[in-house]
Every structure is written in C-alpha cells, then in structure tokens.
Design a protein around this motif. Structure first.
Motif, PDB file in Angstrom:
ATOM      1  N   LEU A   1      49.361  74.448 -61.231  1.00 54.07           N
ATOM      2  CA  LEU A   1      48.885  75.838 -61.184  1.00 54.07           C
ATOM      3  C   LEU A   1      47.411  75.915 -61.577  1.00 54.07           C
ATOM      4  O   LEU A   1      46.612  76.593 -60.928  1.00 54.07           O
ATOM      5  CB  LEU A   1      49.746  76.730 -62.082  1.00 54.07           C
ATOM      6  N   TYR A   2      47.039  75.184 -62.636  1.00 57.62           N
ATOM      7  CA  TYR A   2      45.644  75.157 -63.061  1.00 57.62           C
ATOM      8  C   TYR A   2      44.748  74.692 -61.914  1.00 57.62           C
ATOM      9  O   TYR A   2      43.732  75.314 -61.613  1.00 57.62           O
ATOM     10  CB  TYR A   2      45.476  74.236 -64.275  1.00 57.62           C
ATOM     11  N   LYS A   3      45.131  73.589 -61.277  1.00 55.09           N
ATOM     12  CA  LYS A   3      44.317  73.019 -60.205  1.00 55.09           C
ATOM     13  C   LYS A   3      44.191  73.978 -59.033  1.00 55.09           C
ATOM     14  O   LYS A   3      43.103  74.127 -58.462  1.00 55.09           O
ATOM     15  CB  LYS A   3      44.914  71.695 -59.731  1.00 55.09           C
ATOM     16  N   GLN A   4      45.303  74.649 -58.664  1.00 58.54           N
ATOM     17  CA  GLN A   4      45.264  75.595 -57.545  1.00 58.54           C
ATOM     18  C   GLN A   4      44.304  76.745 -57.834  1.00 58.54           C
ATOM     19  O   GLN A   4      43.453  77.076 -57.009  1.00 58.54           O
ATOM     20  CB  GLN A   4      46.663  76.164 -57.283  1.00 58.54           C
ATOM     21  N   ILE A   5      44.424  77.315 -59.012  1.00 60.02           N
ATOM     22  CA  ILE A   5      43.584  78.468 -59.346  1.00 60.02           C
ATOM     23  C   ILE A   5      42.144  78.040 -59.549  1.00 60.02           C
ATOM     24  O   ILE A   5      41.207  78.718 -59.139  1.00 60.02           O
ATOM     25  CB  ILE A   5      44.163  79.232 -60.560  1.00 60.02           C
ATOM     26  N   ASN A   6      41.919  76.877 -60.151  1.00 66.91           N
ATOM     27  CA  ASN A   6      40.559  76.385 -60.347  1.00 66.91           C
ATOM     28  C   ASN A   6      39.881  76.125 -59.000  1.00 66.91           C
ATOM     29  O   ASN A   6      38.685  76.405 -58.846  1.00 66.91           O
ATOM     30  CB  ASN A   6      40.579  75.114 -61.205  1.00 66.91           C
ATOM     31  N   THR A   7      40.623  75.618 -58.028  1.00 69.57           N
ATOM     32  CA  THR A   7      40.074  75.398 -56.683  1.00 69.57           C
ATOM     33  C   THR A   7      39.639  76.734 -56.070  1.00 69.57           C
ATOM     34  O   THR A   7      38.579  76.832 -55.463  1.00 69.57           O
ATOM     35  CB  THR A   7      41.120  74.707 -55.778  1.00 69.57           C
ATOM     36  N   ILE A   8      40.446  77.759 -56.261  1.00 64.58           N
ATOM     37  CA  ILE A   8      40.127  79.097 -55.750  1.00 64.58           C
ATOM     38  C   ILE A   8      38.857  79.625 -56.423  1.00 64.58           C
ATOM     39  O   ILE A   8      37.957  80.143 -55.768  1.00 64.58           O
ATOM     40  CB  ILE A   8      41.305  80.063 -55.976  1.00 64.58           C
ATOM     41  N   ILE A   9      38.781  79.465 -57.730  1.00 67.26           N
ATOM     42  CA  ILE A   9      37.626  79.954 -58.486  1.00 67.26           C
ATOM     43  C   ILE A   9      36.344  79.250 -58.038  1.00 67.26           C
ATOM     44  O   ILE A   9      35.299  79.871 -57.871  1.00 67.26           O
ATOM     45  CB  ILE A   9      37.840  79.739 -60.012  1.00 67.26           C
TER      46      ILE A   9
END
Length: 157
Positions: A147-155
């Motif tokens: 989840l962290y990686k997915q959201i960080n990629t979006i950011i």
C-alpha cells in the motif's frame, strides 16, 4: 526489558526457537521445568531475554508499517536513521477505514477533495528499533509495504 514480553500465543509459535535458545545455555527440558518450579524469577528473566532477542530480530528486518484508524491511515517506510510517512485522512467523518466499505470508499475517492494526503519524515531520536517498537505499541503492524509503495508512486508521479 528493552521491549515487551511475547504473548503466550507468540511463545507457542516460537517453541522450537525458545528450545534452541535454552539449549545455547545448556538448559534442557528437565532443567527448564526445575527452574520454573524452584526459581520462577530466573524463568521470568529467561522469557524476557528471549522476548527481547525476538523483537530485536524482527525490528531490525522491519521496513514497512501500517496503522489504520477510523478516519486515518498511517503508512511508514523505515530507513536506518529516519522514517518516512504517508498519512491519509478522510474528510468525511462517517467513513470508517477499519471496514471493507471504508477501504472501498478510499479507493473510489483517492483523488478527490474528500481525502487529505500528507507526507513526512522523522529522524529517529531513540534508536531505530525502539522507535519502530513505539509505533507498534501505538497500534501499527508490520506490512509488506504494498500500500505504501502504491500510494508513494501516485504521489511521486
């Protein structure tokens, strides 16, 4: 103790490891039973030392942690000297991230003005493992970081 004693369930899961730990101190089952019966304070100390060893190993390998509450999700990535955080906050009070519906709502509304997203970085002051343990004591749990990686990629995009 540096951390906290493992739960009865955790000790049960780690029976073989605890047996090996005792064996390194030349304590077999008969000796352990004798210690528990005759010197319970020594047995308690052994349980505490073993617990700290397990926590130290787990925390040393920990990279991602997550903490969910009704209206917030805290995502953490830990490094040697600091932790990076992503905080998601629902601006709709009735949304509950602790439910499947709440997480679906998050997915559907991620890019709307009903979600507040912040990032941060905090240097470790008490030591890395102690700081991660404090997060766990507050309700965080270890994760694979997906989840962290997915959201960080979006950011970052």
């Amino acid at each position: 103790m540096k951390y906290s004693r493992l739960t009865k369930e955790q000790f049960e899961e780690l029976t073989q490891e605890f047996t090996n730990f005792l064996a390194t101190q030349a304590i077999d089952k008969a000796e352990w039973d004798k210690i528990k019966a005759e010197k319970p304070e020594v047995a308690e100390q052994e349980l505490d030392v073993f617990s700290d060893l397990i926590w130290e190993g787990v925390l040393s390998r920990a990279e991602y942690l997550e903490h969910f509450s009704k209206n917030h999700i805290f995502l953490f990535q830990s490094f040697d000297t600091h932790v990076h955080s992503i905080i998601l906050k629902s601006l709709v009070p009735e949304v509950d991230f602790l439910t499947k519906d709440g997480l679906q709502w998050l997915s559907d509304n991620m890019f709307t003005d009903t979600i507040e997203m912040k990032t941060g970085k905090k240097e470790f002051t008490d030591g890395r493992n102690e700081s991660l343990f404090a997060l766990i004591q507050q309700g965080a749990f270890l994760s694979d970081g997906q989840l962290y990686k997915q959201i960080n990629t979006i950011i970052e995009s």
